[in-house]
Scaffold this motif. Structure first.
Motif, mmCIF file in Angstrom:
data_model
loop_
_atom_site.group_PDB
_atom_site.id
_atom_site.type_symbol
_atom_site.label_atom_id
_atom_site.label_comp_id
_atom_site.label_asym_id
_atom_site.label_seq_id
_atom_site.Cartn_x
_atom_site.Cartn_y
_atom_site.Cartn_z
ATOM 1 N N ALA A 167 46.333 55.453 -0.322
ATOM 2 C CA ALA A 167 47.010 54.511 0.720
ATOM 3 C C ALA A 167 46.719 55.097 2.058
ATOM 4 O O ALA A 167 46.525 54.111 3.002
ATOM 5 C CB ALA A 167 48.324 54.595 0.129
ATOM 6 N N LEU A 168 46.942 56.191 2.248
ATOM 7 C CA LEU A 168 46.708 56.959 3.589
ATOM 8 C C LEU A 168 45.437 56.482 3.969
ATOM 9 O O LEU A 168 45.443 56.451 5.232
ATOM 10 C CB LEU A 168 46.991 58.217 3.478
ATOM 11 N N ALA A 169 44.493 56.794 3.228
ATOM 12 C CA ALA A 169 43.016 56.720 3.707
ATOM 13 C C ALA A 169 42.679 55.202 3.910
ATOM 14 O O ALA A 169 42.183 54.797 5.073
ATOM 15 C CB ALA A 169 42.056 57.152 2.826
ATOM 16 N N VAL A 170 43.217 54.439 3.096
ATOM 17 C CA VAL A 170 42.988 52.850 3.344
ATOM 18 C C VAL A 170 43.674 52.359 4.621
ATOM 19 O O VAL A 170 43.073 51.806 5.694
ATOM 20 C CB VAL A 170 43.403 51.990 2.291
ATOM 21 N N ALA A 171 45.139 53.077 4.895
ATOM 22 C CA ALA A 171 45.589 52.331 6.125
ATOM 23 C C ALA A 171 45.140 52.898 7.274
ATOM 24 O O ALA A 171 45.045 52.343 8.338
ATOM 25 C CB ALA A 171 47.150 52.868 5.923
ATOM 26 N N HIS A 172 44.559 54.153 7.401
ATOM 27 C CA HIS A 172 43.610 54.621 8.345
ATOM 28 C C HIS A 172 42.487 53.777 8.602
ATOM 29 O O HIS A 172 42.195 53.452 9.955
ATOM 30 C CB HIS A 172 43.142 56.146 8.054
ATOM 31 N N LEU A 173 41.904 53.353 7.847
ATOM 32 C CA LEU A 173 40.846 52.282 8.054
ATOM 33 C C LEU A 173 41.230 51.052 8.661
ATOM 34 O O LEU A 173 40.684 50.285 9.249
ATOM 35 C CB LEU A 173 40.188 51.892 6.801
ATOM 36 N N ALA A 174 42.572 50.810 8.287
ATOM 37 C CA ALA A 174 43.269 49.313 9.094
ATOM 38 C C ALA A 174 43.820 49.810 10.366
ATOM 39 O O ALA A 174 44.258 48.845 11.074
ATOM 40 C CB ALA A 174 44.324 48.954 8.170
ATOM 41 N N GLY A 175 43.617 50.914 10.648
ATOM 42 C CA GLY A 175 44.053 51.306 12.218
ATOM 43 C C GLY A 175 45.670 51.953 12.168
ATOM 44 O O GLY A 175 46.075 52.034 13.268
ATOM 45 N N GLU A 230 51.765 57.829 11.224
ATOM 46 C CA GLU A 230 52.605 56.903 10.866
ATOM 47 C C GLU A 230 52.657 56.384 9.368
ATOM 48 O O GLU A 230 53.579 56.102 8.983
ATOM 49 C CB GLU A 230 51.932 55.335 11.628
ATOM 50 N N GLY A 231 51.356 56.496 8.715
ATOM 51 C CA GLY A 231 51.437 56.338 7.233
ATOM 52 C C GLY A 231 52.346 57.408 6.485
ATOM 53 O O GLY A 231 52.995 56.829 5.604
ATOM 54 N N LEU A 232 52.319 58.499 6.989
ATOM 55 C CA LEU A 232 53.119 59.523 6.077
ATOM 56 C C LEU A 232 54.750 59.161 6.623
ATOM 57 O O LEU A 232 55.383 59.658 5.678
ATOM 58 C CB LEU A 232 52.896 61.112 6.945
#
Length: 465
Positions: free
Chosen positions: A294-302, A307-309
């Motif tokens: 999820a963290l990796a995908v969210a990073h792709l979304a900007g 923020e993700g953590l």
């Protein structure tokens, strides 16, 4: 003023249907269950294996639906929108909803971990903007179009879980969803009955690449033997970018220093030369893997890792998927770990490794294990193969449910097996009578075995001291 999900004219344009005495001009929710209707609901009368929605159209309209989408030949009465096929009409609405949305769309599949990964993504994205995601496990031929048809035009993020138990099931779902990112959480011996081998399972999961938007990204768990097969399939499908994650060395998002303590998981995540601390309230290495996806995908979304953590710190286990619940007196509760929704060899082994770290307030650790379904000719061997993981879990008593569990009963020490029944109904009273305050009990099995009835009976018996 909130914009309608669909106007009546938009429904008719998308489906090619004809309205028959429909008074409503707007649709603001869509349902296939006449008992669960949202505001200004369109009831879609799909035909399933056990029920035909057309039998419930009048009930749905009486319960507040403003219209019903029905198949040709079922159009008698007011409030109907008649189409050639109701499920086809739902798919048409799904495509229309996707066509008008400009958000960041993610598709998630995998043998294990897809629902938790979807929930981790929901948790991160909801902290960043308007998010729409699959509920429950709405991941099949009707669940995906239903979820997609509910996608608001204004949603900034969409997360869609996709499941299968045979070839050529994920492809049409992905082509409908058209994700910007396709996640494959794992390939494991699940649905062997319909697919025969893990290589075939990997091929079926790789169908998700066929729906990726141009320039899209595949996000792949590297901790299984079919990574190369998936990467080759992604390249063959013209996928522009591949991102890997997991415990393996050299991946794009690497999990380091993984630990679980009580109900917490901790790890260091390494990406692009930086390291980040991850903490959330679900134990288990497999959960850390799902959260990292999820963290990796969210990073792709900007969404930045920081923020993700922060968002993931609020992630919690769901009922049926590892939710831990103390029942009864606070000083000596019965601790219930509800894993009753699904089971396969990888998921059961992961759950048992978590159970190994569970402390029982009164000292007894009890397992209730149900059959793992759809394993085909390998079912007996795979059930028997759980025996080492069961022993390592520290369980002091094991109750087994289902005919395939006879293989595990034969592999375990006789003194460890408290009971073995063919059905959950037969087992219920014996298991409930065997438990006491101070015990810790994990209940794990395929949903079709029906262990949820034992969970419900246990809660009813022990919730109040």
């Amino acid at each position: 003023m909130t914009k309608a999900l669909f106007t009546l004219d938009a429904v008719l344009e998308a489906t090619g249907g004809r309205a028959q005495d429909v008074e409503a001009s707007e649709i603001n929710s869509i349902s296939i269950d006449s008992r669960e209707l949202g505001p200004d609901a369109l009831f879609v009368a799909i035909k399933g294996d056990r029920f035909d929605g057309h039998d419930f159209v009048d009930t749905a309209l009486a319960n507040g639906a403003v219209a019903a989408l029905v198949s040709e030949g079922n159009g008698k009465g007011k409030g109907r929108i008649v189409v050639q096929d109701a499920l086809g009409g739902l798919r048409d609405l799904a495509r229309a909803a996707r066509q008008r949305n400009r958000g960041f769309i993610v598709g998630v599949t995998g043998s294990v971990g897809k629902t938790t990964t979807k929930e981790a993504l929901r948790t991160i994205f909801e902290a960043a903007g308007q998010t729409h995601a699959s509920i429950k496990s709405f991941n099949n031929h009707w669940g995906v179009p239903l979820t997609l048809a509910r996608l608001p035009e204004s949603a900034q993020f969409g997360v869609f879980e996709m499941g299968m138990n045979a070839p050529d099931e994920i492809r049409p779902l992905s082509q409908m969803v058209r994700p910007h990112v396709a996640v494959i959480t794992a390939v494991a011996p699940v649905h062997l009955e319909g697919l025969g081998s893990t290589e075939a399972i990997a091929r079926a999961k790789a169908e998700i690449f066929d729906g990726l938007e141009p320039g899209g990204t595949a996000v792949l768990n590297a901790d299984h033997q079919h990574l190369t097969q998936l990467m080759d399939a992604a390249k063959a499908a013209g996928v522009a970018n591949i991102v890997t994650y997991g415990f393996s060395r050299g991946v794009d998002w690497q999990i380091l220093d993984a630990q679980s303590a009580g109900e917490q998981s901790f790890a260091t995540i390494q990406h692009a030369g930086e390291r980040f601390a991850m903490t959330f309230a679900i134990p288990g290495r497999h959960m850390l893997s799902n959260a990292t996806a999820a963290l990796a995908v969210a990073h792709l979304a900007g969404v930045s890792p920081e923020e993700g953590l922060r968002a993931l710190a609020g992630l919690r286990a769901q009922a049926g998927r590892g939710q831990r619940r103390p029942l009864g007196p606070a000083e000596k509760p019965l601790v219930l770990i509800n894993e009753s929704y699904n089971a396969n060899p990888v998921a059961v082994s992961a759950a048992l490794s978590v159970f190994a770290d569970v402390d029982a307030p009164g000292g007894r650790k009890v397992l209730v294990l149900g059959d793992m379904l759809e394993l085909g000719d390998q079912a007996e061997a795979l059930h028997a193969g759980l025996n080492e993981a069961v022993r390592a879990s520290g369980a002091t008593r094991v109750h087994l449910v289902g005919p395939h569990m006879a293989a595990l009963a034969a592999a375990l020490p006789a003194a460890l097996v408290a009971s073995h029944f063919r059905t959950a109904e037969e087992a219920e009273d014996v298991i409930i009578a065997d438990l006491a305050y101070g015990d810790a009990v994990m209940i794990k099995g395929s949903n079709g075995v029906g262990l949820s009835r034992i969970v419900n009976a246990l809660v009813a018996r022990f919730e109040h001291s």
